[in-house]
Write an enzyme that holds these catalytic residues in place. Sequence first.
Site, short mmCIF file in Angstrom:
data_model
loop_
_atom_site.label_atom_id
_atom_site.label_comp_id
_atom_site.label_asym_id
_atom_site.label_seq_id
_atom_site.Cartn_x
_atom_site.Cartn_y
_atom_site.Cartn_z
N GLY A 216 -24.52 -5.58 -1.93
CA GLY A 216 -25.73 -5.56 -1.12
C GLY A 216 -26.82 -4.66 -1.68
O GLY A 216 -26.62 -3.90 -2.63
N HIS A 217 -27.97 -4.73 -1.04
CA HIS A 217 -29.18 -4.05 -1.48
C HIS A 217 -29.01 -2.53 -1.55
O HIS A 217 -28.37 -1.92 -0.71
CB HIS A 217 -30.34 -4.39 -0.55
CG HIS A 217 -30.19 -3.85 0.84
ND1 HIS A 217 -30.61 -2.59 1.20
CD2 HIS A 217 -29.66 -4.40 1.96
CE1 HIS A 217 -30.36 -2.39 2.48
NE2 HIS A 217 -29.77 -3.47 2.97
N ASP A 218 -29.59 -1.95 -2.58
CA ASP A 218 -29.68 -0.49 -2.75
C ASP A 218 -28.33 0.19 -2.94
O ASP A 218 -28.25 1.42 -2.89
CB ASP A 218 -30.42 0.15 -1.57
CG ASP A 218 -31.85 -0.34 -1.45
OD1 ASP A 218 -32.68 0.04 -2.30
OD2 ASP A 218 -32.14 -1.10 -0.51
N CYS A 236 -26.74 -0.11 0.65
CA CYS A 236 -26.89 1.35 0.70
C CYS A 236 -25.57 2.11 0.59
O CYS A 236 -25.45 3.22 1.11
CB CYS A 236 -27.64 1.77 1.96
SG CYS A 236 -29.29 1.07 2.10
#
Length: 300
Positions: A216-218, A236
């Site tokens: 997932g993102h970041d 995250c």
Amino acid sequence: MRFHSPQKLKTIADLIGSKFVGSEDFEVLGTNEIHMVKPGEIVFVNHPKYYDKALNSPATIILIDKEVDCPEGKALLISEDPFRDFNKINTHFTRIYNFREELHDAEIGEGTHIHHSAVIGNNVKIGKNTLIFPNVVIGDRTVIGDNVVIQSNTVLGGDAFYYRKLNGNFDRLISVGNVVIENNVEIGNGCTIDRGVTDSTIIGEGSVLDNQIQIGHDTIIGKKCLIASQVGIAGCCVIGDEVTLWGQVGIASGNKIESGSVLLGKTGVNRDLEKGTYIGMFAEDFKTYLKKEVKLRNLK
């Protein structure tokens, strides 16, 4: 996301049509999501439950839906809809192409081979001696290092899974970050690695990913990690160096795994983990799990 050059608080306020608290010359360096935000950047908050977290975060500019006391050394942007205006700021400073325009501006290092069926976005950088298999999709702003292998049907830099519910529908937070693949990484078939919302999703040097993995993102994956098939890592997360994740491990958003840890197959993670070996739906210490199993089997 860092702006190409520092902006002034009033400039940003004028862009989104908001009031502001602080000097009109207060310096603004960029935007970021709450888990990743750094000094000089804007973070948004649109619910009283999270006001304190945003106001006390490293962010020095808070985009907020109510005028509150401003912490010393910080500034506020008062908005009717911080989510909407965060998108407006981000897309003003980062153009979203979504493969509708091809700038043909990729930087590709010597000795790199890219199959003709691969699709390369804009502002992409690829290092030396990298091998990209058929049907790979590489989104805008992706950075790939040297000696990287990316196998077929993998997608780097898709949109983050980040929504709010608005008027009965789902409203997307637009992703303006990127994906960074460091040197000597190998990525298997059919993996999906989302770009950061406002920062970078990073796969650390020397890490190896099996097939059908979602990141997932970041999220930040450390160096020399080994990740088996069907692992799902939410946004995250921070995975330390030399971590091993066996098949179907699932990690919830915002969690940290300490370097050197091993998560056995189907382990679920809903909290930060210190270095160790874990198993089970709620990431139980493996030795503790074995002792418990022995006691249960000896019950009469």
